[in-house]
Motif scaffolding. Sequence first.
Motif, PDB file in Angstrom:
ATOM      1  N   SER A 111       0.837  -1.195   0.000  1.00  0.00           N
ATOM      2  CA  SER A 111       0.000   0.000   0.000  1.00  0.00           C
ATOM      3  C   SER A 111       0.872   1.245   0.000  1.00  0.00           C
ATOM      4  O   SER A 111       1.812   1.361   0.787  1.00  0.00           O
ATOM      5  CB  SER A 111      -0.908   0.014   1.232  1.00  0.00           C
ATOM      6  N   ALA A 145      -2.258   3.755  -9.433  1.00  0.00           N
ATOM      7  CA  ALA A 145      -3.207   2.767  -8.914  1.00  0.00           C
ATOM      8  C   ALA A 145      -3.657   1.838 -10.033  1.00  0.00           C
ATOM      9  O   ALA A 145      -3.781   0.619  -9.834  1.00  0.00           O
ATOM     10  CB  ALA A 145      -4.408   3.466  -8.284  1.00  0.00           C
ATOM     11  N   ALA A 149      -2.103  -2.046 -10.075  1.00  0.00           N
ATOM     12  CA  ALA A 149      -3.119  -2.964  -9.551  1.00  0.00           C
ATOM     13  C   ALA A 149      -2.806  -4.433  -9.851  1.00  0.00           C
ATOM     14  O   ALA A 149      -2.982  -5.295  -8.981  1.00  0.00           O
ATOM     15  CB  ALA A 149      -4.500  -2.588 -10.088  1.00  0.00           C
ATOM     16  N   ARG A 154      -1.677  -1.154  -3.884  1.00  0.00           N
ATOM     17  CA  ARG A 154      -2.723  -0.140  -3.803  1.00  0.00           C
ATOM     18  C   ARG A 154      -2.081   1.238  -3.638  1.00  0.00           C
ATOM     19  O   ARG A 154      -1.086   1.386  -2.938  1.00  0.00           O
ATOM     20  CB  ARG A 154      -3.659  -0.430  -2.624  1.00  0.00           C
ATOM     21  N   ASN A 156      -3.216   5.264  -2.832  1.00  0.00           N
ATOM     22  CA  ASN A 156      -4.258   6.202  -2.435  1.00  0.00           C
ATOM     23  C   ASN A 156      -3.633   7.478  -1.878  1.00  0.00           C
ATOM     24  O   ASN A 156      -2.435   7.515  -1.599  1.00  0.00           O
ATOM     25  CB  ASN A 156      -5.145   5.578  -1.353  1.00  0.00           C
ATOM     26  N   SER A 209      -8.106  -3.412   1.913  1.00  0.00           N
ATOM     27  CA  SER A 209      -7.522  -4.187   0.811  1.00  0.00           C
ATOM     28  C   SER A 209      -8.267  -4.036  -0.511  1.00  0.00           C
ATOM     29  O   SER A 209      -7.756  -4.437  -1.551  1.00  0.00           O
ATOM     30  CB  SER A 209      -7.446  -5.669   1.190  1.00  0.00           C
ATOM     31  N   THR A 212      -8.341   1.407  -3.711  1.00  0.00           N
ATOM     32  CA  THR A 212      -7.180   1.931  -4.451  1.00  0.00           C
ATOM     33  C   THR A 212      -7.646   3.010  -5.420  1.00  0.00           C
ATOM     34  O   THR A 212      -8.808   3.056  -5.829  1.00  0.00           O
ATOM     35  CB  THR A 212      -6.434   0.811  -5.200  1.00  0.00           C
TER      36      THR A 212
END
Length: 226
Positions: A111, A145, A149, A154, A156, A209, A212
């Motif tokens: 992440s 993202a 993927a 992820r 953000n 999880s 994103t």
Amino acid sequence: MKGKNIVIIGGNSGIGKEVAAQAEKEGAKLFLYSRSGEGTTQLDITDENSEIQDLPEVIDGLVYCPGSINLKPFHRISPEDFKAEMDVNFFGAVKILQACMKGLKKSESASVVMYSTVAVQTGMGFHAGIASAKGAVEGLVRSLAAEWAPNHIRVNAIAPSLTDTPLAKQLVSTDEKRAASDKRHPLGRIGTPQDIAAATLFLLDEKSSWVTGQILHIDGGMSSLK
């Protein structure tokens, strides 16, 4: 979060310091970097010759915290000012993301968390420099993202409003300024590092999880309420 390798750029002050504190409580293994090097590995992301050292082989989480608050009327913002905003907020992030990409891809579920500003979505006077730089960050977040993927990475961002950090100290340096800033927010107060760090940990954790490409507005209602 327990046992996860979390890299935090700008981890010795403000939001980054609080993210580190909360992640440590959750059992994460931290790799902290900052320009001062105080309590962290020294790294100046605006120095073209500076390289990030001692990264873990596997990176489960990356948090990019460096930012700026330079509010000026547009006619007083020089091209050099715009470049400085981009160097800290955007190009520094690009440099770090490229350096960490290999480690992120080795994680089973990585992440990345970056930071924007409420001023990208909500037009605010005197914010042309920072809103432009953070607008580029938001575009980068969505693009990466999509691209990452398939690698189970992820990406953000969190878009705060004014938060009580050392970076914002001039904006809340008196009781009058703080009261005025509190009043501008629908919830009646400015943000705290704890507010933003809690949202950051959510995005780092497996609880998010399926999240994103999002810009999470943690702003006391500033972006959506009147």
